[in-house]
Scaffold this motif. Structure first.
Motif, short mmCIF file in Angstrom:
data_model
loop_
_atom_site.label_atom_id
_atom_site.label_comp_id
_atom_site.label_asym_id
_atom_site.label_seq_id
_atom_site.Cartn_x
_atom_site.Cartn_y
_atom_site.Cartn_z
N GLY A 66 3.67 49.02 -30.11
CA GLY A 66 3.07 49.84 -29.05
C GLY A 66 1.57 49.99 -29.25
N TYR A 67 1.13 50.20 -30.49
CA TYR A 67 -0.30 50.28 -30.78
C TYR A 67 -1.00 48.97 -30.37
N VAL A 76 2.45 39.30 -25.16
CA VAL A 76 3.73 39.87 -25.57
C VAL A 76 4.48 38.92 -26.49
N ILE A 77 4.43 37.62 -26.20
CA ILE A 77 5.14 36.65 -27.03
C ILE A 77 4.59 36.63 -28.45
N ASP A 78 3.26 36.78 -28.60
CA ASP A 78 2.66 36.79 -29.94
C ASP A 78 3.03 38.05 -30.70
N ILE A 79 3.06 39.18 -30.00
CA ILE A 79 3.43 40.44 -30.64
C ILE A 79 4.89 40.41 -31.07
N SER A 80 5.74 39.83 -30.23
CA SER A 80 7.17 39.78 -30.57
C SER A 80 7.40 38.97 -31.84
N TYR A 81 6.75 37.82 -31.97
CA TYR A 81 6.91 37.00 -33.17
C TYR A 81 6.27 37.66 -34.40
N ASP A 86 13.07 37.12 -32.45
CA ASP A 86 13.32 35.70 -32.21
C ASP A 86 12.75 35.23 -30.87
N SER A 87 12.63 36.14 -29.91
CA SER A 87 12.15 35.76 -28.58
C SER A 87 11.52 36.96 -27.89
N PRO A 88 10.66 36.72 -26.90
CA PRO A 88 10.10 37.83 -26.12
C PRO A 88 11.18 38.65 -25.42
N THR A 89 12.30 38.00 -25.08
CA THR A 89 13.39 38.71 -24.39
C THR A 89 14.02 39.76 -25.30
N SER A 90 14.32 39.37 -26.55
CA SER A 90 14.93 40.33 -27.48
C SER A 90 13.95 41.44 -27.83
N PHE A 91 12.66 41.09 -27.93
CA PHE A 91 11.63 42.10 -28.20
C PHE A 91 11.52 43.09 -27.04
N THR A 92 11.49 42.57 -25.82
CA THR A 92 11.37 43.43 -24.64
C THR A 92 12.54 44.39 -24.54
N LYS A 93 13.74 43.90 -24.83
CA LYS A 93 14.93 44.75 -24.77
C LYS A 93 14.83 45.87 -25.80
N ALA A 94 14.46 45.51 -27.06
CA ALA A 94 14.35 46.52 -28.11
C ALA A 94 13.22 47.51 -27.79
N PHE A 95 12.11 47.00 -27.27
CA PHE A 95 10.96 47.85 -26.95
C PHE A 95 11.32 48.87 -25.87
N GLN A 96 12.04 48.40 -24.85
CA GLN A 96 12.41 49.29 -23.75
C GLN A 96 13.41 50.35 -24.21
N GLN A 97 14.32 49.97 -25.10
CA GLN A 97 15.27 50.95 -25.62
C GLN A 97 14.56 52.03 -26.44
N PHE A 98 13.52 51.63 -27.15
CA PHE A 98 12.81 52.56 -28.04
C PHE A 98 11.82 53.43 -27.27
N HIS A 99 11.01 52.81 -26.41
CA HIS A 99 9.93 53.52 -25.73
C HIS A 99 10.30 54.01 -24.32
N GLY A 100 11.33 53.42 -23.73
CA GLY A 100 11.73 53.81 -22.38
C GLY A 100 10.98 53.07 -21.29
N ILE A 101 10.07 52.18 -21.66
CA ILE A 101 9.33 51.35 -20.70
C ILE A 101 9.20 49.94 -21.27
N THR A 102 8.86 49.00 -20.43
CA THR A 102 8.70 47.61 -20.88
C THR A 102 7.34 47.42 -21.55
N PRO A 103 7.17 46.33 -22.32
CA PRO A 103 5.87 46.05 -22.90
C PRO A 103 4.76 45.93 -21.86
N THR A 104 5.06 45.35 -20.70
CA THR A 104 4.05 45.22 -19.64
C THR A 104 3.63 46.59 -19.13
N GLN A 105 4.62 47.47 -18.91
CA GLN A 105 4.31 48.82 -18.45
C GLN A 105 3.53 49.62 -19.49
N ALA A 106 3.73 49.29 -20.76
CA ALA A 106 3.06 50.02 -21.84
C ALA A 106 1.56 49.86 -21.79
N ARG A 107 1.09 48.81 -21.13
CA ARG A 107 -0.36 48.56 -21.07
C ARG A 107 -1.04 49.39 -19.98
#
Length: 261
Positions: A66-67, A76-81, A86-107
């Motif tokens: 998030g920082y 997003v792909i670079d941050i996920s790795y 393993d993939s931006p998809t798995s990162f986005t899913k975990a990020f949304q579960q934790f923060h309540g918003i997507t990585p794109t929305q976080a910006r």
């Protein structure tokens, strides 16, 4: 090494791997630091802190991600790795579960992100002290001024300034102490004044450089304390122990002499 110290070493290891090395956290290295099997360590961690070790590491990854999204232009792909997904998809899913918003929305400038701070293990402070007679010596260095209550910010800033402007390096070249080391000096005559001063000094017989001053310390008896740990916290905790506990227990008469760290 006690258990709390081991846990703090493991927490520091996690942060170093996530923020600096950007390397996977290895279970065998955790077990080595803990001095026990990884399974036993995980059970103790969960019992003591009410969260599994894996969940703590995951929460720190997503906090730091998030920082990165807020403060950098990394994709997003670079941050996920970077954080081991393993993939931006798995990162986005975990990020949304934790923060309540997507990585794109976080910006978005008004987006609010969840933060799980680095865990700090409460370490019990231990001090050793001794009383020693010391011969007189000469100190030379530079001083700064501050008001009571400002010492916890102004003194570390003074150290940083002296390291940047070359003062610290010059002091080291003049140091003739045994063992060598830079002293922080608090003058005795100012202890009860609102306006205080603090100096960085070394033992030396060199000629006095321009902009420096000197002080002669007489032969006297010293109470010497060992403060171990990160600076400046270890020093500040040591002074607190000295003034709030040790002086109350051992009411020695203070000599007309500075205090040194």
């Amino acid at each position: 090494m006690d258990w709390n110290t081991k846990l703090q070493d493991i927490i520091d290891y996690v942060e170093n791997h996530l923020q600096r090395d950007q390397e996977p956290i290895k279970q065998e290295e955790i077990a080595q630091l803990a001095g026990c099997s990884i399974g036993f360590f995980q059970k103790v961690f969960s019992y003591m802190y009410g969260i599994s070790f894996a969940e703590y590491v995951r929460s720190r990854k997503l906090t730091l991600a998030g920082y990165d999204l807020k403060s950098t232009n990394l994709r997003v792909i670079d941050i996920s790795y970077c954080y081991g997904y393993d993939s931006p998809t798995s990162f986005t899913k975990a990020f949304q579960q934790f923060h309540g918003i997507t990585p794109t929305q976080a910006r978005n400038i008004d987006a609010q992100l969840r933060v799980i701070p680095k865990m700090q293990i409460a370490l019990k402070q231990r001090y050793t002290w001794s009383i020693k007679q010391k011969p007189g010596f000469r100190l030379l260095g530079k001083k700064m001024h501050y008001r009571k209550g400002e010492q916890y910010t102004k003194i570390p800033a003074f150290w940083s300034e002296c390291q940047r402007d070359g003062t610290f390096s010059q002091l080291i070249t003049m140091d003739q102490g045994t063992p060598q080391g830079v002293f922080g000096l608090y003058p005795y005559e100012n202890f009860n004044s609102d306006r205080q001063n603090y100096s960085l000094m070394v033992i030396s017989d060199d000629a006095l450089p321009k902009g420096y001053y000197e002080i002669s310390i007489p032969a006297t008896t010293w109470a010497i304390f060992d403060c171990q740990g990160p600076v400046p916290q270890a020093m500040q905790n040591g002074w607190k122990y000295l003034h709030e506990e040790w002086i109350m227990k051992y009411p020695f008469q203070h000599a007309a002499c500075p205090e040194l760290e």
